[in-house]
Write an enzyme that holds these catalytic residues in place. Structure first.
Site, PDB file in Angstrom:
ATOM      1  CG  ASP A   1      -1.854   1.032   1.302  1.00 59.25           C
ATOM      2  OD1 ASP A   1      -1.678   2.393   0.678  1.00 59.25           O
ATOM      3  OD2 ASP A   1      -2.845   1.478   1.600  1.00 59.25           O
ATOM      4  CB  VAL A   2       2.193   3.444  -2.755  1.00 61.88           C
ATOM      5  CG1 VAL A   2       2.405   2.390  -3.180  1.00 61.88           C
ATOM      6  CG2 VAL A   2       0.448   4.381  -3.243  1.00 61.88           C
TER       7      VAL A   2
ATOM      8  CG  ASN B   1       2.001   3.084 -13.549  1.00 65.60           C
ATOM      9  OD1 ASN B   1       1.562   4.095 -14.306  1.00 65.60           O
ATOM     10  ND2 ASN B   1       0.988   2.257 -12.992  1.00 65.60           N
TER      11      ASN B   1
ATOM     12  CE1 TYR C   1      -5.134  10.460 -12.004  1.00 63.70           C
ATOM     13  CE2 TYR C   1      -5.746  12.450 -13.405  1.00 63.70           C
ATOM     14  CZ  TYR C   1      -5.567  10.791 -13.486  1.00 63.70           C
ATOM     15  OH  TYR C   1      -3.916  10.117 -14.095  1.00 63.70           O
TER      16      TYR C   1
ATOM     17  CE  LYS D   1      -2.137  10.949 -11.341  1.00 61.39           C
ATOM     18  NZ  LYS D   1      -1.002   9.953 -11.414  1.00 61.39           N
TER      19      LYS D   1
END
Length: 235
Positions: free
Chosen positions: A54-55, A77, A140, A144
């Site tokens: 889990d990042v 990614n 999102y 980003k």
């Protein structure tokens, strides 16, 4: 050479994993829920290891890198999206997207550099941050945009360690998730973003790795169409 690809068993991450294997890298790909795909992929390649990680979990990420030898390349990614009408978007859903897409890049990079002597970090951003944003994707898009700035901050912070940090901001990519979306919506988004077709993830991964030596630390590179070389540097 050794590379880590987060979210490396599906979509663009899988394309990176396969391209790196073809180039002779030892690849370590992380996943969270795609266990079946990870096992199938790992069984086919001797130089590939897939790990559930889990990042956003600092303990898991620190343990993951603690047990690793030297690292040459990190590709951040892993990402999620929860597109919906902004009027119905909850703070919990908004923050989950930001936590994975931005927090994950931070915490993975933080621990990855402890295993790097030089090398490169590639952060996957989105050209949503470069004028093609959409209110249904505001979480999102915000995450980003944060990745773009994090890229520049890490580029400065890691200059003395000679670690290059770049962000790639692609347009719409032909992945499993896109295949499940409404075709009319995708068609409209492609037109709005001045993109003639979906980007083939395998061609995109190859293009990015081919061009990697030419990138300068802190670069944010927009890529719309790999075949027609339609890419440019955003200062």
């Amino acid at each position: 050479m050794r590379a880590v690809v987060t979210g490396g068993v599906k979509g663009l991450g899988r394309a990176f994993t396969l391209e790196l294997l073809n180039r002779g890298y030892e690849v370590i790909a992380t996943y969270l829920t795609s266990e079946k795909e990870a096992k199938e992929l790992e069984s086919k390649y001797e130089n590939l290891k897939c790990f559930k990680c889990d990042v956003t979990n600092q303990v898991e990420v620190s343990k993951f890198f603690w047990e690793m030898d030297d690292l040459d390349l990190l590709i951040n990614n892993a990402a999620i999206a929860k597109d919906e009408n902004w009027l119905f978007k909850s703070l919990d859903n908004f923050m989950e997207v930001v936590k994975v897409n931005l927090g994950g890049v931070f915490i993975v990079s933080r621990y990855a550099v402890t295993r790097m002597m030089g090398g490169t970090i590639i952060n996957i951003s989105s050209n949503n941050t470069l004028g093609y944003h959409n209110p249904i994707s505001m979480d999102y898009d915000a995450s980003k945009a944060g990745v773009n700035m994090l890229t520049k901050d890490f580029a400065d912070a890691l200059k003395e360690l000679e670690i290059k940090v770049v962000a790639i901001a692609p347009g719409w990519i032909d992945t499993e998730a896109i295949k499940e979306a409404d075709p009319k919506y995708i068609e409209a988004e492609l037109a709005r973003g001045d993109q003639s077709e979906l980007i083939d993830p395998n061609l995109l991964a190859k293009k990015i790795l081919d061009d990697m030596p030419n990138y300068k630390s802190g670069d944010i590179i927009e890529i719309k169409e790999v075949e027609h070389e339609r890419h440019k540097k955003i200062n």
